[in-house]
Scaffold this motif. Structure first.
Motif, PDB file in Angstrom:
ATOM      1  N   ILE A  63      14.496  -7.097  21.128  1.00 42.90           N
ATOM      2  CA  ILE A  63      13.638  -6.110  21.912  1.00 42.90           C
ATOM      3  C   ILE A  63      14.740  -5.336  22.789  1.00 42.90           C
ATOM      4  O   ILE A  63      14.683  -4.174  22.955  1.00 42.90           O
ATOM      5  N   THR A  64      15.552  -5.974  23.531  1.00 39.60           N
ATOM      6  CA  THR A  64      16.458  -5.261  24.372  1.00 39.60           C
ATOM      7  C   THR A  64      17.402  -4.520  23.674  1.00 39.60           C
ATOM      8  O   THR A  64      17.905  -3.558  24.191  1.00 39.60           O
ATOM      9  N   GLU A  65      17.869  -4.798  22.311  1.00 41.39           N
ATOM     10  CA  GLU A  65      18.898  -4.034  21.643  1.00 41.39           C
ATOM     11  C   GLU A  65      18.299  -3.155  20.768  1.00 41.39           C
ATOM     12  O   GLU A  65      19.046  -2.457  19.916  1.00 41.39           O
ATOM     13  N   SER A  66      16.917  -2.963  20.937  1.00 43.66           N
ATOM     14  CA  SER A  66      16.198  -2.192  19.886  1.00 43.66           C
ATOM     15  C   SER A  66      16.781  -2.458  18.307  1.00 43.66           C
ATOM     16  O   SER A  66      17.117  -1.322  17.643  1.00 43.66           O
ATOM     17  N   ILE A  67      16.588  -3.615  18.030  1.00 44.42           N
ATOM     18  CA  ILE A  67      16.792  -4.027  16.620  1.00 44.42           C
ATOM     19  C   ILE A  67      15.672  -3.925  15.750  1.00 44.42           C
ATOM     20  O   ILE A  67      14.466  -4.020  16.112  1.00 44.42           O
ATOM     21  N   ASP A  68      15.856  -3.283  14.756  1.00 47.95           N
ATOM     22  CA  ASP A  68      14.936  -3.056  13.534  1.00 47.95           C
ATOM     23  C   ASP A  68      14.923  -4.167  12.582  1.00 47.95           C
ATOM     24  O   ASP A  68      13.639  -4.298  12.070  1.00 47.95           O
ATOM     25  N   CYS A  69      15.894  -4.894  12.357  1.00 49.28           N
ATOM     26  CA  CYS A  69      15.912  -5.981  11.233  1.00 49.28           C
ATOM     27  C   CYS A  69      16.694  -7.010  11.837  1.00 49.28           C
ATOM     28  O   CYS A  69      17.775  -6.769  12.231  1.00 49.28           O
ATOM     29  N   ILE A  70      16.244  -8.150  11.515  1.00 45.10           N
ATOM     30  CA  ILE A  70      17.066  -9.552  11.575  1.00 45.10           C
ATOM     31  C   ILE A  70      17.489 -10.483  10.636  1.00 45.10           C
ATOM     32  O   ILE A  70      16.383 -10.454   9.961  1.00 45.10           O
ATOM     33  N   ILE A  71      18.530 -10.734  10.448  1.00 45.33           N
ATOM     34  CA  ILE A  71      19.021 -11.690   9.279  1.00 45.33           C
ATOM     35  C   ILE A  71      19.624 -12.797  10.087  1.00 45.33           C
ATOM     36  O   ILE A  71      20.767 -12.764  10.579  1.00 45.33           O
ATOM     37  N   PRO A  72      18.845 -14.151  10.326  1.00 48.76           N
ATOM     38  CA  PRO A  72      19.471 -15.154  10.727  1.00 48.76           C
ATOM     39  C   PRO A  72      20.324 -15.824   9.909  1.00 48.76           C
ATOM     40  O   PRO A  72      19.763 -16.247   8.702  1.00 48.76           O
ATOM     41  N   LEU A  73      21.464 -16.246  10.300  1.00 52.08           N
ATOM     42  CA  LEU A  73      22.217 -17.104   9.272  1.00 52.08           C
ATOM     43  C   LEU A  73      22.393 -18.496   9.640  1.00 52.08           C
ATOM     44  O   LEU A  73      22.946 -19.240   8.832  1.00 52.08           O
ATOM     45  N   HIS A  74      22.394 -18.742  10.871  1.00 54.21           N
ATOM     46  CA  HIS A  74      22.549 -20.301  11.226  1.00 54.21           C
ATOM     47  C   HIS A  74      21.112 -21.001  10.611  1.00 54.21           C
ATOM     48  O   HIS A  74      20.315 -20.774  10.814  1.00 54.21           O
ATOM     49  N   ASN A  75      21.713 -22.471  10.158  1.00 52.08           N
ATOM     50  CA  ASN A  75      20.536 -23.182   9.414  1.00 52.08           C
ATOM     51  C   ASN A  75      19.582 -23.382  10.604  1.00 52.08           C
ATOM     52  O   ASN A  75      18.347 -23.547  10.338  1.00 52.08           O
ATOM     53  N   PHE A  76      19.714 -23.590  11.824  1.00 51.38           N
ATOM     54  CA  PHE A  76      18.846 -23.948  12.892  1.00 51.38           C
ATOM     55  C   PHE A  76      17.891 -22.870  13.387  1.00 51.38           C
ATOM     56  O   PHE A  76      16.893 -23.070  13.914  1.00 51.38           O
ATOM     57  N   GLU A  77      18.364 -21.658  12.874  1.00 51.57           N
ATOM     58  CA  GLU A  77      17.421 -20.440  13.203  1.00 51.57           C
ATOM     59  C   GLU A  77      16.439 -20.192  12.126  1.00 51.57           C
ATOM     60  O   GLU A  77      15.319 -19.601  12.631  1.00 51.57           O
ATOM     61  N   VAL A  78      16.770 -20.648  11.037  1.00 54.41           N
ATOM     62  CA  VAL A  78      16.011 -20.402   9.887  1.00 54.41           C
ATOM     63  C   VAL A  78      14.465 -20.672   9.900  1.00 54.41           C
ATOM     64  O   VAL A  78      13.449 -19.740   9.912  1.00 54.41           O
ATOM     65  N   GLN A  79      14.109 -21.859  10.241  1.00 59.18           N
ATOM     66  CA  GLN A  79      12.628 -22.315  10.218  1.00 59.18           C
ATOM     67  C   GLN A  79      12.136 -21.601  11.446  1.00 59.18           C
ATOM     68  O   GLN A  79      10.816 -21.185  11.292  1.00 59.18           O
ATOM     69  N   PRO A  80      12.422 -21.811  12.723  1.00 57.99           N
ATOM     70  CA  PRO A  80      11.867 -21.178  14.017  1.00 57.99           C
ATOM     71  C   PRO A  80      11.601 -19.877  13.745  1.00 57.99           C
ATOM     72  O   PRO A  80      10.347 -18.870  13.845  1.00 57.99           O
ATOM     73  N   ILE A  81      12.482 -18.873  13.012  1.00 56.53           N
ATOM     74  CA  ILE A  81      12.390 -17.369  12.915  1.00 56.53           C
ATOM     75  C   ILE A  81      11.252 -17.047  11.775  1.00 56.53           C
ATOM     76  O   ILE A  81      10.560 -16.146  12.193  1.00 56.53           O
ATOM     77  N   SER A  82      11.396 -17.752  10.942  1.00 57.75           N
ATOM     78  CA  SER A  82      10.310 -17.909   9.886  1.00 57.75           C
ATOM     79  C   SER A  82       8.919 -17.933  10.308  1.00 57.75           C
ATOM     80  O   SER A  82       8.126 -17.128  10.029  1.00 57.75           O
ATOM     81  N   LYS A  83       8.823 -18.791  11.307  1.00 61.49           N
ATOM     82  CA  LYS A  83       7.540 -19.211  11.697  1.00 61.49           C
ATOM     83  C   LYS A  83       7.162 -18.133  12.608  1.00 61.49           C
ATOM     84  O   LYS A  83       5.766 -17.912  12.915  1.00 61.49           O
ATOM     85  N   SER A  84       7.896 -17.461  13.235  1.00 61.71           N
ATOM     86  CA  SER A  84       7.820 -16.431  14.344  1.00 61.71           C
ATOM     87  C   SER A  84       7.633 -14.954  13.632  1.00 61.71           C
ATOM     88  O   SER A  84       7.643 -14.066  14.369  1.00 61.71           O
ATOM     89  N   SER A  85       7.898 -14.866  12.458  1.00 61.82           N
ATOM     90  CA  SER A  85       8.064 -13.253  11.696  1.00 61.82           C
ATOM     91  C   SER A  85       6.959 -12.729  12.136  1.00 61.82           C
ATOM     92  O   SER A  85       7.133 -11.253  12.221  1.00 61.82           O
ATOM     93  N   VAL A  86       5.640 -13.066  12.337  1.00 58.51           N
ATOM     94  CA  VAL A  86       4.446 -12.259  12.564  1.00 58.51           C
ATOM     95  C   VAL A  86       4.622 -11.618  14.066  1.00 58.51           C
ATOM     96  O   VAL A  86       4.689 -10.392  14.388  1.00 58.51           O
ATOM     97  N   LEU A  87       5.119 -12.522  15.103  1.00 56.30           N
ATOM     98  CA  LEU A  87       5.224 -12.027  16.182  1.00 56.30           C
ATOM     99  C   LEU A  87       6.468 -11.031  16.100  1.00 56.30           C
ATOM    100  O   LEU A  87       6.369  -9.834  17.168  1.00 56.30           O
ATOM    101  N   PHE A  88       7.581 -11.089  15.601  1.00 58.88           N
ATOM    102  CA  PHE A  88       8.555 -10.080  15.551  1.00 58.88           C
ATOM    103  C   PHE A  88       8.158  -8.939  14.907  1.00 58.88           C
ATOM    104  O   PHE A  88       8.374  -7.696  15.440  1.00 58.88           O
ATOM    105  N   GLY A  89       7.253  -9.028  13.923  1.00 57.01           N
ATOM    106  CA  GLY A  89       6.659  -7.751  13.297  1.00 57.01           C
ATOM    107  C   GLY A  89       5.778  -6.939  14.090  1.00 57.01           C
ATOM    108  O   GLY A  89       5.596  -5.854  14.030  1.00 57.01           O
ATOM    109  N   GLU A  90       4.988  -7.818  15.440  1.00 60.03           N
ATOM    110  CA  GLU A  90       4.374  -7.052  16.182  1.00 60.03           C
ATOM    111  C   GLU A  90       5.173  -5.969  16.990  1.00 60.03           C
ATOM    112  O   GLU A  90       4.666  -5.161  17.563  1.00 60.03           O
ATOM    113  N   TYR A  91       6.612  -6.190  17.276  1.00 62.84           N
ATOM    114  CA  TYR A  91       7.205  -5.685  17.896  1.00 62.84           C
ATOM    115  C   TYR A  91       8.019  -4.673  16.826  1.00 62.84           C
ATOM    116  O   TYR A  91       9.138  -4.012  17.343  1.00 62.84           O
ATOM    117  N   GLY A  92       7.903  -4.563  15.690  1.00 63.07           N
ATOM    118  CA  GLY A  92       8.413  -3.502  14.729  1.00 63.07           C
ATOM    119  C   GLY A  92       9.861  -4.056  14.155  1.00 63.07           C
ATOM    120  O   GLY A  92      10.702  -3.383  13.717  1.00 63.07           O
TER     121      GLY A  92
END
Length: 157
Positions: A63-92
């Motif tokens: 949000i701070t950096e006006s990111i349009d798309c995120i590609i998480p590469l760390h193994n420890f990020e994959v599941q939390p970000i996937s589970k939160s994808s709807v929330l990310f989508g709400e911010y475009g």
């Protein structure tokens, strides 16, 4: 489009720059990062690593950096970000990962060694390091995948 790729200190993140020649890419990682800014990419720090609040840290950064798309590469990020994808989508913010209920089958084990990778958005292959790779539609795939013989695993560090 402004794309955030985590794991920016890893050579795999740098390899992904080839897939997005017409976009600005922010290569980010936890801790200190080099201070490099070019016309096509830059490096940024995500701050101190706190695995318990990864989704919150990355959403706030996007949000701070006006990111349009995120590609998480760390193994420890994959599941939390996937589970939160709807929330990310709400911010475009588009999350390039498989859906949370399917992600387990794409997580690699130590024995998975893929020499090539491909980028899929909504099932469509937009980039592949293997020029003979058939750019057919793979409806289920969304994200960056290493592959050998049509066996796809997430491209992670």
């Amino acid at each position: 489009m402004k794309i955030l790729i985590t794991g920016g200190n890893n050579s795999k993140a740098l390899k992904l720059l080839k897939a997005f020649p017409n976009h600005f890419v922010l290569l980010a990682d936890y801790g200190e990062m080099p201070s490099v800014i070019t016309e096509k990419y830059a490096f940024a720090s995500l701050g101190k690593l706190n695995e318990d609040s990864i989704a919150h840290i990355l959403l706030n950064f996007c949000i701070t950096e006006s990111i349009d798309c995120i590609i998480p590469l760390h193994n420890f990020e994959v599941q939390p970000i996937s589970k939160s994808s709807v929330l990310f989508g709400e911010y475009g913010i588009q999350v390039l990962l498989p859906e949370a209920d399917r992600i387990e089958k794409y997580i690699k084990t130590e024995n998975d060694l893929q020499s090539d990778f491909a980028v899929f958005i909504g099932g469509e292959c937009i980039f592949s390091t293997n020029q003979s790779f058939p750019k057919a539609e793979y409806k289920e795939l969304n994200g960056v995948f290493g592959f050998d013989n049509q066996c796809f695993k997430l491209f992670t560090v």
